[in-house]
Enzyme design. Structure first.
Site, PDB file in Angstrom:
ATOM      1  N   SER A  94      -9.874  -0.919   7.254  1.00  0.00           N
ATOM      2  CA  SER A  94      -9.349  -0.673   5.905  1.00  0.00           C
ATOM      3  C   SER A  94      -8.608  -1.840   5.276  1.00  0.00           C
ATOM      4  O   SER A  94      -8.234  -1.771   4.105  1.00  0.00           O
ATOM      5  CB  SER A  94      -8.419   0.545   5.920  1.00  0.00           C
TER       6      SER A  94
ATOM      7  N   LYS B 160       0.846  -1.206   0.000  1.00  0.00           N
ATOM      8  CA  LYS B 160       0.000   0.000   0.000  1.00  0.00           C
ATOM      9  C   LYS B 160       0.878   1.251   0.000  1.00  0.00           C
ATOM     10  O   LYS B 160       1.950   1.257   0.615  1.00  0.00           O
ATOM     11  CB  LYS B 160      -0.905  -0.034   1.231  1.00  0.00           C
TER      12      LYS B 160
ATOM     13  N   SER C  17      -9.778   1.433   3.008  1.00  0.00           N
ATOM     14  CA  SER C  17      -8.965   2.260   2.141  1.00  0.00           C
ATOM     15  C   SER C  17      -7.869   1.511   1.390  1.00  0.00           C
ATOM     16  O   SER C  17      -7.307   2.043   0.443  1.00  0.00           O
ATOM     17  CB  SER C  17      -8.301   3.359   2.974  1.00  0.00           C
TER      18      SER C  17
END
Lengths: 99, 464
Positions: free
Chosen positions: B159, B60, B135
């Site tokens: 997330s 990420k 997210s």
């Protein structure tokens, strides 16, 4: 509970100034509505009886470490300056603060 | 493609038998990037001899890797290169993993759909007209699409677990502190944790063994388990906690049915399924949207156009701050910073922030009591399967409700994971959420593996 009755009242221009974010008029209009709606959602926390309840101290009760206060690896000055938007003579350059 | 869909061990054996084929499939998937999950293609491997040598992973875009852009889905960090590597990632890289992509995310991890990325939304591999969740949507989509077997994400309120449910993969958030947060760009420091996306629960232990352990540079890190080996669990000895029924109102019918089937399976194996005293479970979301935004307003004050990132320089220093932040932050980040500023401001701090923190303590206490009675808490991960792109972008509160089942694990610092439990009528994955006792991650993973072993999830997205 222990709070003023007008607790959900807020002034978006004041908040924007505190948060150092310039907002357009259109943003002020939409954000005012959105924040009011979110504050209405979170209002539920103020209905919970809290007598005798303290804030949490740590997120994990297992050993919390501390380290010796001695110098160690740190960021490299040249690389830090390279990442800055504007550098001059070994420093990050910003607009004049004092007249 | 079969090897790519197997677990870490399977991928490794495939690598041993022909790593170039696996890597070319992986690289082809990353180049094609049909879910728009990739922010940057990479090929970085720092060890060729470690136990996971050659295993392709995605990371990420808020987990720092030295010399590589860490943009966090934000214009304010566009092009900004990390100055050091996150502790957890550095430790993982010692095992020989090959970092092949940085993945798209909601700006500063604020969102539940990955539509808040300044660089455009990521798509769900199961239906490209739907969101992958967020997210950590880019990482979830890449694993869900079979491009990589492992990806790192971060989880502040769900997330990792919510996008895992939407993309048909396993998503794991460890107990708070078990993975160092050094080098994870901070959103809400008391809740943030690095997490993992994998194909199966069995993949998790070797990765955690590599990444975990105390970090002198993160004073909130804890030692964690010494032995990550999963144990064989007899379901007949288990006590399975469930929420009072009222908290399941509004959950999609097929998800409720899958959830009930899972509970029935535990019952049929001799486990005791019991309702736990979690009277304030539903307050978690409100607590979260006070505590997390308060911390965010403080953490994101560092993005001011002075030392790094975007600078708009119209003249005076105050204007530089205000214009840089106005141009650099997207709507959701501005919303949360302003909200956080409000709940921390004089006159409102006690009414909101202190009150929310005390309710957080109540929620922690209720979990502690519940885990004195049961071994694991099981809920659905989400109330619905993946929604259409744009369906919730105009209604922040509706978007926030995406995390109703996941936030409490963050508020209480507990380990939790989402595991696929089937498809709904539209062919979209559903997730089952398992929560365990703090620092007893190995037992939680062992219990979850026992369920997973009896319910392998073999469906794959269609590449038509």
């Amino acid at each position: 509970m222990n709070s003023p009755p007008h607790v959900s009242h807020f002034s978006l221009p004041d908040l924007a100034r505190l948060a150092r974010i310039r907002l357009t008029e259109a943003e002020v209009a939409s954000l005012s509505q959105e924040l009011a709606k979110i504050l209405a959602m979170v209002e539920v926390v103020r209905q919970v009886p809290l007598t005798g309840v303290a804030e949490p101290m740590a997120m994990n009760e297992a050993l919390t470490i501390s380290r010796k206060d001695e110098p160690g690896e740190c960021l490299h000055r040249a690389k830090v300056l390279e990442a800055s938007p504007q550098a001059n003579a070994g420093y990050v350059k910003v607009p004049k603060v004092f007249e | 493609m079969t090897a790519l869909f197997s677990d870490v061990v399977g991928v490794l054996s495939a690598l041993g038998q022909g790593s170039s084929a696996v890597m070319s499939d992986t690289m082809a998937g990353i180049v094609k990037d049909r879910c728009r999950a990739v922010r940057q293609r990479l090929d970085i491997q720092t060890s060729s001899t470690g136990p996971l040598a050659g295993l392709p992973i995605a990371v990420k875009d808020n987990i720092c890797l030295e010399g590589v852009p860490a943009e966090c889905g934000s214009r304010i960090l566009e092009g900004h290169k990390a100055q050091y590597t996150s502790t957890a990632l550095a430790r993982l890289m010692r095992t020989g993993v090959r970092v092949v992509a940085r993945t798209n995310m909601d700006e500063f991890a604020m969102g539940s759909s990955t539509e808040n990325s300044a660089f455009g939304p990521t798509l769900n591999p199961w239906d490209l007209s739907r969101v992958p969740g967020g997210s950590s949507g880019g990482s979830a989509a890449l694993v869900g699409d079979g491009v990589v077997a492992v990806a790192l994400g971060s989880d502040t309120g769900g997330s990792v677990r919510q996008p895992a449910a939407f993309c048909g993969v396993v998503g794991y958030k460890p107990s708070y502190g078990i993975l160092s947060r050094r080098g994870l760009v901070a959103f809400a420091s008391s809740l943030d944790q690095i997490g993992l996306f994998t194909r199966t629960v069995s993949c998790i232990p070797p990765l955690m063994k590599a990444m975990g352990g105390i970090d002198p540079l993160d004073s909130t890190s804890v030692p964690g388990p010494k032995d990550w080996s999963l144990k064989d669990i007899s379901a007949s000895t288990l006590k399975v906690g469930v929420l009072p029924r009222k908290f399941l109102e509004g959950v999609q019918t097929e998800i409720l049915a899958a959830y009930q089937e899972a509970l029935d399976w535990f019952t049929s194996k001799g486990a005791k399924v019991m309702e736990v005293p979690m009277a304030d479970f539903d307050k978690g979301l409100s607590v979260y949207y006070i505590v997390a935004v308060a911390e965010a307003s403080s953490n994101l004050s560092r993005f001011d156009g002075v030392r790094y990132g975007l600078r708009k320089s119209p003249g005076a220093l105050d204007a530089l701050y205000e214009e840089s932040r106005a141009a650099g932050f997207g709507p959701e980040v501005k919303r949360r910073i302003l909200l956080g500023t409000h709940v921390l401001s004089a006159g409102f701090h006690d009414a909101y922030y202190t009150t929310a923190r005390r309710v957080q303590k109540i929620i922690q206490n209720q979990h502690e009591t519940s885990f004195g009675l049961c071994d694991v808490l099981i809920t659905p991960t989400t109330a619905s399967t993946a929604f259409k792109l744009g369906a919730k972008t105009l209604d922040p509160v509706a978007m926030y409700l995406s995390d109703q089942f996941t936030v409490n694990a963050n508020l209480a610092g507990l380990p939790a994971l989402s595991v696929p439990c089937g498809l709904d009528k539209a062919g979209l994955p559903m997730g089952l959420h398992f929560v365990g006792r703090q620092n007893d991650d190995v037992r939680l993973l062992s219990i979850t593996r026992a369920w997973e072993a009896a319910h392998p999830f073999t469906a794959r997205p269609c590449h038509g």
